[in-house]
Write an enzyme that holds these catalytic residues in place. Structure first.
Site, short mmCIF file in Angstrom:
data_model
loop_
_atom_site.label_atom_id
_atom_site.label_comp_id
_atom_site.label_asym_id
_atom_site.label_seq_id
_atom_site.Cartn_x
_atom_site.Cartn_y
_atom_site.Cartn_z
CG MET A 274 -6.90 -10.42 46.88
SD MET A 274 -6.12 -9.93 45.33
CE MET A 274 -4.43 -9.68 45.86
NE ARG A 275 -7.54 -19.01 51.07
CZ ARG A 275 -8.82 -18.73 51.26
NH1 ARG A 275 -9.67 -18.93 50.27
NH2 ARG A 275 -9.25 -18.27 52.40
CB ALA A 276 -4.81 -17.47 43.39
#
Length: 682
Positions: A274-276
């Protein structure tokens, strides 16, 4: 202090300047990774950014740059009650590739800690970079253990130093900027994902732009102060715009429509984790603030995707980073909601580069700076470089040359290692004495103590306590008592491939399997932090297709284009490998080599008696103790065993393509037999 090249004087590179400026507006974006060929002013642009950052309020006398309004409660220089504040310029701290662990995280005085119970701590580069920029040039060449410390600090916003039960913690929140040349190797996926944005840079192919680059650089070198003074106005304007965007940032609204586009885009491109999504949201918000808006638009989301997703789409180490813009536009259009309404009384935002819109970074268009020589530089997009011409076939390849075939699907290989104990660069292949790993003994330190062996130190100091007048509970420790822990870990090696590309290997399915095996070994070399080189032999000669390098991507690309055909000059391939290894031993004596010969063992070229010549060349490697493995590519029911004979002459081992697989039945049986033999011996 030397004068830096002005940021606004950098020619072209709009994406790079925009990515840096977005991080200046919102450090939470997560930093920038700059990928590009050598000589493209990557470092110049990054270093110039530091002069644009606003001043930083700090606690007077604090070595860890605590904020007076909210000082760190655990600061080693604290507590800072009613701290007096002062201001200083934002720092840009450079981390050299060859830096030690103590230089990065700081050094703890173990002698004082043991004898006096005092945490005497000398801050490192992570402390110096707090609330500033940490710049790593050639970040892809950084040692693994330093990368681990960077990952920890970037994830937690703090640095921890633990030495034999003595612990020091301090805040370490910084803007991480790295530059790299992909030809020298790729980054670990864990560190790659820590960079919020990525930018590819290349030298312009427009002659007028190249002329302007040279003109400005020469003017700067002739008189740096005068050149900087000519751009001082533009620098001041850009600095004010960064401050204004920072003030506006908390007011920017990320609507549900934009948030849905961000999530849909990340899902469509199948990025991991989910970092993107989070980075895209922060980058799009910063883009809106940079453009002077309080709502995020689809164009902000698009620009954020182009900066935040390319390096997160690599499915394996041989994939080039990139983004399909047509697919991106389709996804954004599919999930497009209502666009934020702009005030009709406001001036529309210009969208040309350098005009203040999201694409230009608020930098004057080329040709509109204060320097008179900048007039007339066109604003056209740099032309694409001409297509690379196919490499000429080596002489003597013969008329039977066949076109390159595609490699089979790579697989997980068995562990190949160099016997003995080395002292090379840290890696994951062969046993070696390293700074990290399991403790195997103790020795007197040479120079500064880095890894204390506590038991050995106490044992050395204990007999002298009465003579030293010990009266209290503390141990009286002298410098001569300290013992350095010796540790054993893993090192990276130089894996040199010598690949037979002759006619005997040219059967289409056979060569596809061979390429797949070599590609699998290259993938293994990437994961184990090795340098690799590639030699091919066919016809009458052997060619160094790729000199030893850290870039397994380059080796995979050369392998993919490898044609086959002609005789088998096995001796030429082995002699070429001997020459390459001799030179590499002079360049890097501590890096031990592993020679991997991929052949069916036939020798049909290179002299009157090619078999004897090949055996003589193999014995040269055996005499120098070069570790070697022969990957036997012979197929069919009737096998001549020539590869096994070659392995014996090399003093190495031979494995078949099937045995090379980590999950092969033959390998499993061999492992079980070895385990049973070990048990009987015990």
């Amino acid at each position: 202090m030397s004068t830096r090249y002005p940021f606004t004087a950098v020619v072209g590179m709009d994406d790079l300047r925009l990515a840096l400026l977005l991080n200046a507006v919102s450090p939470a974006v997560g930093g920038v990774l700059v990928r590009g060929e050598k000589g493209t002013a990557k470092s110049t642009a990054v270093r110039a950014l530091a002069d644009l950052l606003p001043v930083v309020p700090v606690v007077a006398g604090c070595r860890f740059s605590c904020d007076p309004s909210s000082p760190d409660a655990g600061c080693p220089d604290g507590p800072h009650d009613a701290a007096h504040g002062t201001e200083r310029s934002a720092r840009m701290v450079e981390l050299p590739v060859g830096a030690s662990e103590d230089r990065l995280v700081g050094a703890l005085d173990i002698e004082k800690a043991l004898a006096e119970g005092v945490k005497a701590f000398e801050p490192g580069l992570l402390a110096a970079a707090h609330r500033g920029i940490l710049y790593v040039d050639e970040v892809n060449l950084l040692s693994d253990h330093l990368i681990d410390h960077l990952l920890d600090a970037a994830a937690m916003g703090a640095s921890h130093v633990e030495r034999e039960g003595v612990s020091v913690r301090h805040a370490a929140r910084f803007l991480l900027v790295g530059t790299m040349n992909p030809e020298e190797g790729e980054l670990r996926p864990q560190l790659l994902d820590r960079f919020g944005l990525t930018v590819e840079v290349a030298a312009s192919r427009v002659p007028e732009q190249r002329v302007e680059v040279v003109r400005r650089r020469l003017a700067f070198e002739d008189d740096p102060a005068a050149f900087a003074a000519r751009w001082a106005g533009e620098e001041a304007d850009l600095r004010e715009r960064i401050i204004a965007a920072r003030d506006l940032l908390p007011k920017v609204v990320l609507g549900d429509a934009a948030l849905l586009q961000i999530a849909a885009t990340c899902a469509a491109f199948e990025v991991d984790g989910m970092r993107a999504d989070i980075v895209m949201a922060r980058a799009a918000t910063a883009l809106a603030a940079w453009a002077g808006r309080t709502e995020v638009t689809s164009e902000d989301v698009r620009q954020a995707a182009l900066l935040a997703l390319p390096h997160r789409r690599r499915r394996n180490p041989f994939d080039a980073p990139g983004l399909d813009e047509d697919k991106l536009d389709e996804t954004l259009e599919q999930f497009k909601g209502e666009e934020p309404q702009t005030d009709p009384d406001e001036d529309p935002e210009p969208d040309g580069p350098g005009d203040g819109g999201p694409g230009g970074g608020g930098i004057p268009p080329q040709g509109e700076g204060p320097a008179p020589e900048s007039d007339g530089v066109p604003e056209e997009t740099p032309a694409e470089p001409p297509a690379e011409a196919p490499a000429p076939a080596p002489q003597g390849s013969g008329a039977g040359e066949r076109a390159a075939v595609q490699a089979a699907e790579p697989f997980r290989t068995k562990m190949l290692s160099v016997p003995g104990l080395g002292e090379g660069a840290a890696g994951r292949r062969s046993r070696a004495r390293t700074e990290h790993g399991r403790t195997t003994g103790a020795t007197r330190p040479r120079g500064a103590l880095t890894k204390l062996h506590l038991a050995a130190t106490v044992q050395a100091a204990a007999p002298h306590q009465r003579a030293r007048g010990r009266t209290g509970p503390g141990l009286v420790v002298r410098r001569d008592d300290l013992r350095q822990a010796t540790r054993e870990g893993r090192e990276g090696n130089l894996v040199l491939f010598a690949v037979d590309a002759s006619g005997s290997m040219a059967a289409r399915q056979r060569m596809s399997a061979v390429k797949g095996a070599v590609l699998s070994l290259l993938l293994d070399a990437y994961q184990r932090r090795d340098k690799v080189g590639l030699i091919t032999f066919r016809g009458r000669t052997a060619d160094l297709a790729l000199p030893p390098t850290s870039s397994v991507d380059a080796a995979a690309a050369r392998l993919e284009k490898l044609p086959t055909g002609g005789r088998t000059p096995l001796s030429a391939g082995l002699l070429k490998a001997h020459d390459v290894l001799r030179i590499e031993r002079l360049r890097d004596p501590s890096r031990r080599p592993l020679l991997v010969v991929v052949t069916d063992g036939r020798a049909t070229g290179g002299g009157a008696d090619p078999v004897a010549l090949a055996a003589r060349a193999a014995r040269l490697h055996a005499a120098e103790g070069t570790a070697s493995v022969v990957v036997d590519c012979e197929t069919g029911h009737v096998r001549l065993g020539l590869a096994g004979s070659l392995a014996r002459e090399l003093g190495g081992t031979a494995v078949t393509l099937d045995e090379l697989r980590a999950d092969s039945i033959a390998g499993l049986v061999r492992d079980v037999q070895a385990e049973q033999t070990t048990r009987r011996a015990a």
